[in-house]
Motif scaffolding. Structure first.
Motif, PDB file in Angstrom:
ATOM      1  N   ILE A 155      -3.446  56.424  -2.836  1.00 34.59           N
ATOM      2  CA  ILE A 155      -4.700  56.629  -3.562  1.00 34.59           C
ATOM      3  C   ILE A 155      -5.376  55.290  -3.859  1.00 34.59           C
ATOM      4  CG2 ILE A 155      -5.632  57.391  -5.794  1.00 34.59           C
ATOM      5  CD1 ILE A 155      -3.594  59.788  -5.446  1.00 34.59           C
ATOM      6  N   ALA A 156      -4.600  54.257  -4.127  1.00 31.73           N
ATOM      7  CA  ALA A 156      -5.193  52.931  -4.342  1.00 31.73           C
ATOM      8  C   ALA A 156      -5.987  52.484  -3.121  1.00 31.73           C
ATOM      9  CB  ALA A 156      -4.100  51.915  -4.671  1.00 31.73           C
ATOM     10  N   ALA A 157      -5.440  52.742  -1.938  1.00 28.11           N
ATOM     11  CA  ALA A 157      -6.141  52.380  -0.701  1.00 28.11           C
ATOM     12  C   ALA A 157      -7.419  53.187  -0.540  1.00 28.11           C
ATOM     13  CB  ALA A 157      -5.225  52.590   0.496  1.00 28.11           C
ATOM     14  N   LEU A 158      -7.402  54.462  -0.929  1.00 29.26           N
ATOM     15  CA  LEU A 158      -8.585  55.306  -0.806  1.00 29.26           C
ATOM     16  C   LEU A 158      -9.643  54.941  -1.842  1.00 29.26           C
ATOM     17  CD1 LEU A 158      -6.852  58.743  -0.099  1.00 29.26           C
ATOM     18  CD2 LEU A 158      -8.006  57.247   1.542  1.00 29.26           C
ATOM     19  N   VAL A 159      -9.217  54.546  -3.032  1.00 29.92           N
ATOM     20  CA  VAL A 159     -10.165  54.080  -4.051  1.00 29.92           C
ATOM     21  C   VAL A 159     -10.894  52.845  -3.544  1.00 29.92           C
ATOM     22  CG1 VAL A 159     -10.350  53.041  -6.338  1.00 29.92           C
ATOM     23  CG2 VAL A 159      -8.949  55.082  -6.022  1.00 29.92           C
ATOM     24  N   ALA A 160     -10.141  51.961  -2.907  1.00 25.44           N
ATOM     25  CA  ALA A 160     -10.767  50.745  -2.360  1.00 25.44           C
ATOM     26  C   ALA A 160     -11.731  51.075  -1.231  1.00 25.44           C
ATOM     27  CB  ALA A 160      -9.677  49.795  -1.863  1.00 25.44           C
ATOM     28  N   LYS A 161     -11.422  52.124  -0.500  1.00 27.74           N
ATOM     29  CA  LYS A 161     -12.274  52.523   0.621  1.00 27.74           C
ATOM     30  C   LYS A 161     -13.552  53.188   0.139  1.00 27.74           C
ATOM     31  CE  LYS A 161     -11.869  54.826   5.125  1.00 27.74           C
ATOM     32  NZ  LYS A 161     -10.968  55.579   6.027  1.00 27.74           N
ATOM     33  N   GLY A 162     -13.462  53.939  -0.946  1.00 33.88           N
ATOM     34  CA  GLY A 162     -14.641  54.598  -1.512  1.00 33.88           C
ATOM     35  C   GLY A 162     -14.835  55.996  -0.985  1.00 33.88           C
ATOM     36  N   GLU A 163     -15.374  56.121   0.241  1.00 33.93           N
ATOM     37  CA  GLU A 163     -15.580  57.434   0.863  1.00 33.93           C
ATOM     38  C   GLU A 163     -14.577  57.632   1.989  1.00 33.93           C
ATOM     39  OE1 GLU A 163     -19.540  58.324   2.015  1.00 33.93           O
ATOM     40  OE2 GLU A 163     -20.420  57.794   0.064  1.00 33.93           O
ATOM     41  N   PHE A 164     -14.105  58.867   2.121  1.00 38.52           N
ATOM     42  CA  PHE A 164     -13.058  59.148   3.108  1.00 38.52           C
ATOM     43  C   PHE A 164     -12.957  60.656   3.302  1.00 38.52           C
ATOM     44  CE2 PHE A 164     -11.326  59.276  -1.090  1.00 38.52           C
ATOM     45  CZ  PHE A 164     -10.440  60.347  -1.083  1.00 38.52           C
ATOM     46  N   ASP A 165     -12.125  61.063   4.252  1.00 41.89           N
ATOM     47  CA  ASP A 165     -11.864  62.488   4.486  1.00 41.89           C
ATOM     48  C   ASP A 165     -10.637  62.892   3.684  1.00 41.89           C
ATOM     49  OD1 ASP A 165     -11.518  65.061   5.384  1.00 41.89           O
ATOM     50  OD2 ASP A 165     -10.769  64.485   7.364  1.00 41.89           O
ATOM     51  N   GLY A 166     -10.845  63.711   2.678  1.00 47.58           N
ATOM     52  CA  GLY A 166      -9.755  64.137   1.818  1.00 47.58           C
ATOM     53  C   GLY A 166      -8.677  64.927   2.524  1.00 47.58           C
TER      54      GLY A 166
ATOM     55  N   VAL B 229       0.474  63.642  -6.894  1.00 49.42           N
ATOM     56  CA  VAL B 229      -0.820  63.229  -6.336  1.00 49.42           C
ATOM     57  C   VAL B 229      -1.905  63.311  -7.405  1.00 49.42           C
ATOM     58  CG1 VAL B 229      -2.670  63.933  -4.755  1.00 49.42           C
ATOM     59  CG2 VAL B 229      -0.343  63.705  -3.914  1.00 49.42           C
ATOM     60  N   LEU B 230      -1.933  64.404  -8.164  1.00 45.56           N
ATOM     61  CA  LEU B 230      -2.981  64.561  -9.181  1.00 45.56           C
ATOM     62  C   LEU B 230      -2.775  63.600 -10.347  1.00 45.56           C
ATOM     63  CD1 LEU B 230      -3.569  68.429  -9.228  1.00 45.56           C
ATOM     64  CD2 LEU B 230      -4.688  66.660  -7.860  1.00 45.56           C
ATOM     65  N   GLN B 231      -1.531  63.303 -10.692  1.00 49.08           N
ATOM     66  CA  GLN B 231      -1.292  62.315 -11.748  1.00 49.08           C
ATOM     67  C   GLN B 231      -1.750  60.925 -11.311  1.00 49.08           C
ATOM     68  OE1 GLN B 231       2.851  62.683 -12.827  1.00 49.08           O
ATOM     69  NE2 GLN B 231       2.408  64.172 -14.429  1.00 49.08           N
ATOM     70  N   ALA B 232      -1.494  60.585 -10.056  1.00 50.64           N
ATOM     71  CA  ALA B 232      -1.948  59.290  -9.542  1.00 50.64           C
ATOM     72  C   ALA B 232      -3.475  59.214  -9.510  1.00 50.64           C
ATOM     73  CB  ALA B 232      -1.366  59.053  -8.148  1.00 50.64           C
ATOM     74  N   LEU B 233      -4.110  60.336  -9.170  1.00 47.82           N
ATOM     75  CA  LEU B 233      -5.575  60.383  -9.203  1.00 47.82           C
ATOM     76  C   LEU B 233      -6.099  60.135 -10.611  1.00 47.82           C
ATOM     77  CD1 LEU B 233      -6.489  63.456  -6.964  1.00 47.82           C
ATOM     78  CD2 LEU B 233      -7.124  61.088  -6.544  1.00 47.82           C
TER      79      LEU B 233
ATOM     80  N   ARG C  76     -13.949  59.643 -11.308  1.00 49.39           N
ATOM     81  CA  ARG C  76     -14.659  60.846 -10.838  1.00 49.39           C
ATOM     82  C   ARG C  76     -14.318  61.120  -9.387  1.00 49.39           C
ATOM     83  NH1 ARG C  76     -19.196  58.445 -12.628  1.00 49.39           N
ATOM     84  NH2 ARG C  76     -20.207  58.524 -10.589  1.00 49.39           N
ATOM     85  N   ILE C  77     -14.213  62.414  -9.059  1.00 56.55           N
ATOM     86  CA  ILE C  77     -14.089  62.856  -7.672  1.00 56.55           C
ATOM     87  C   ILE C  77     -15.398  63.530  -7.305  1.00 56.55           C
ATOM     88  CG2 ILE C  77     -12.836  64.320  -6.045  1.00 56.55           C
ATOM     89  CD1 ILE C  77     -10.444  64.232  -7.849  1.00 56.55           C
ATOM     90  N   GLU C  78     -16.020  63.085  -6.223  1.00 56.18           N
ATOM     91  CA  GLU C  78     -17.310  63.644  -5.813  1.00 56.18           C
ATOM     92  C   GLU C  78     -17.258  64.066  -4.356  1.00 56.18           C
ATOM     93  OE1 GLU C  78     -19.952  60.640  -8.687  1.00 56.18           O
ATOM     94  OE2 GLU C  78     -19.945  60.381  -6.505  1.00 56.18           O
ATOM     95  N   LEU C  79     -17.930  65.155  -4.043  1.00 58.30           N
ATOM     96  CA  LEU C  79     -18.109  65.537  -2.646  1.00 58.30           C
ATOM     97  C   LEU C  79     -19.074  64.565  -1.984  1.00 58.30           C
ATOM     98  CD1 LEU C  79     -18.392  69.432  -2.928  1.00 58.30           C
ATOM     99  CD2 LEU C  79     -16.459  68.125  -2.033  1.00 58.30           C
ATOM    100  N   ALA C  80     -18.700  64.071  -0.809  1.00 60.31           N
ATOM    101  CA  ALA C  80     -19.545  63.112  -0.085  1.00 60.31           C
ATOM    102  C   ALA C  80     -20.146  63.738   1.168  1.00 60.31           C
ATOM    103  CB  ALA C  80     -18.719  61.880   0.296  1.00 60.31           C
TER     104      ALA C  80
ATOM    105  N   PHE D 272     -14.203  58.628  -4.209  1.00 56.52           N
ATOM    106  CA  PHE D 272     -13.476  58.332  -5.447  1.00 56.52           C
ATOM    107  C   PHE D 272     -14.199  57.198  -6.190  1.00 56.52           C
ATOM    108  CE2 PHE D 272      -8.917  59.684  -4.006  1.00 56.52           C
ATOM    109  CZ  PHE D 272      -9.269  61.015  -4.165  1.00 56.52           C
ATOM    110  N   VAL D 273     -14.560  57.478  -7.435  1.00 45.24           N
ATOM    111  CA  VAL D 273     -15.144  56.443  -8.289  1.00 45.24           C
ATOM    112  C   VAL D 273     -13.989  55.826  -9.079  1.00 45.24           C
ATOM    113  CG1 VAL D 273     -16.768  55.938 -10.140  1.00 45.24           C
ATOM    114  CG2 VAL D 273     -17.316  57.701  -8.428  1.00 45.24           C
TER     115      VAL D 273
END
Length: 414
Positions: free
Chosen positions: A140-151, A376-380, A386-390, A411-412
């Motif tokens: 999740i840290a890597a995805l936060v750094a990426k910003g937008e991605f395919d969940g 996974v949800l605890q790490a989020l 915020r979780i947003e649809l992109a 991921f914000v």
């Protein structure tokens, strides 16, 4: 909403006629149109009657919670051993690889269940929590750094494909094969339609790999795959039984968890108030958010049972050998059981939902799926504000499973 012609069938001596009292419904629950938006049809099926007759396949079906749960809990009357799909093994032969757990009844099921329960025990799950949490936080840290991605591909699929094979003790190569293999198996529970044919074609090269990966010599010590082979050494299973049970875990250990995590991500992105609740108290509510997602989306939508003799369900008398389609997803949104069932509410009391089945065939890997979803949800909650649809999500269609093919997310950072 799909067109549904409902009528009450007269009594008939023909085996393909509806039983007396069962409304006849003309709907194809294995069509892409049905899968795209099943909920109006689920409601119509529930309203048509406690048990209905699906004329396209000449099978009984129930979409109501009470009857679905009754059939799941009564294996002596509603058997899994003749196949949990449309085909009846007693009449059509066994075309799937033998399962000693999903498509077996006692006493075979009892021995298999005991071994799998040992391999997937609460103690084993506790031993995995630290490594599972670390993997979730890193991903999740890597995805936060990426910003937008395919969940889907980058989290809901990537996470189980990382932690589950590690836990079972698999070799690192070709783990992505687990997805097309599981897709094919779950498609095989429906008719031999285009979805099944396409999945079977994709999975052909995977069969030898799955067989090989389940062998003792290809599993690492310390994984729960080897716990099953320890049962062989202790005289509780044969070598062949252990091999089949490891293969069963490879069959069912990924797809349902993938779709469960995807369902939770999609729901939390659409229900920001629920996300805020969970983020404020993840220790208490992360597990609840995953559990409600399983009820709300029901990754496993349907399973079949076969009557072992004359049986009654929902006031309808069924002959021996009748296939009964159980709409788990519809039962999990039955307003007779749940208040505001079409709302995602992480503080809902979901005890008794049938997203993991019920009775002796309740999902043996449910503790593992719940652990993966929870961490996974605890790490989020820790790393994301915020979780947003992109973008627009895309469904993946399967004869048994409900899930997503693409889930564009943003991921914000917290």
């Amino acid at each position: 909403m799909l067109a549904m012609n409902v009528q009450t069938s007269p009594h008939s001596l023909y085996s393909d006629a509806a039983p007396p009292g069962a409304p006849v419904v003309d709907v194809d629950p294995f069509s892409v149109g049905f899968f795209t938006d099943p909920y109006p049809s689920h409601a119509a099926l529930r309203d048509a009657g406690r048990v209905v007759w699906l004329s396209r396949y000449n099978i009984a079906a129930t979409a109501r919670y009470e009857e679905v749960r009754q059939a799941l809990q009564d294996y002596k009357t509603f058997s899994s051993a003749r196949g949990v799909g449309l085909a009846d093994f007693s009449r059509h032969g066994r075309f799937r690889l033998p399962s000693l757990i999903l498509e077996a009844d006692p006493p075979t099921h009892t021995r298999s269940r005991a071994a799998l329960t040992k391999a997937l025990s609460p103690a084993v799950m506790r031993s995995l929590r630290e490594s599972f949490t670390g993997a979730a936080e890193e991903m999740i840290a890597a995805l936060v750094a990426k910003g937008e991605f395919d969940g889907c591909s980058e989290l809901a699929e990537a996470y189980p494909l990382k932690v589950f094979p590690d836990a079972i003790g698999m070799r690192p190569e070709n783990r992505h094969y687990l997805l097309p293999y599981g897709d094919m198996v779950f498609n095989s529970f429906g008719p031999a339609n285009e979805l099944f044919q396409a999945a079977a074609k994709r999975a052909q090269e995977v069969f030898p790999w799955v067989e090989a990966e389940a062998l003792r010599q290809n599993l690492k010590p310390g994984g729960f795959g080897m716990i099953l082979y320890q049962c062989v050494d202790d005289g509780e299973l044969t070598e062949d039984e252990a091999h089949k049970l490891v293969r069963s875990m490879l069959t069912a250990g990924v797809d349902t968890t993938v779709n469960g995590i995807g369902a939770a991500l999609y729901a939390l992105a659409r229900y920001p108030r629920q996300w805020e609740k969970m983020r404020a108290d993840p220790v208490r509510l992360a597990k609840a958010a995953f559990e409600e997602a399983v009820r709300f989306e029901s990754p496993v939508q349907t399973f079949f049972r076969t009557t072992t003799g004359g049986a009654e369900l929902g006031g309808v008398r069924l002959e021996e050998g009748r296939k009964v389609l159980l709409f788990l997803g519809a039962a999990n949104r039955d307003p007779r059981q749940w208040q505001n069932p079409d709302e995602y509410d992480i503080e809902r009391k979901v005890l008794g939902h049938v997203g993991f089945g019920a009775g002796i065939h309740v999902c043996v890997g449910q503790l593992l799926a719940r652990l993966e979803g929870e961490v996974v949800l605890q790490a989020l909650a820790k790393q994301v504000s915020r979780i947003e649809l992109a973008g627009e999500p895309e469904r993946r269609f399967n004869n048994t499973l409900r899930g997503l093919k693409r889930l564009p997310l943003r991921f914000v950072p917290a």
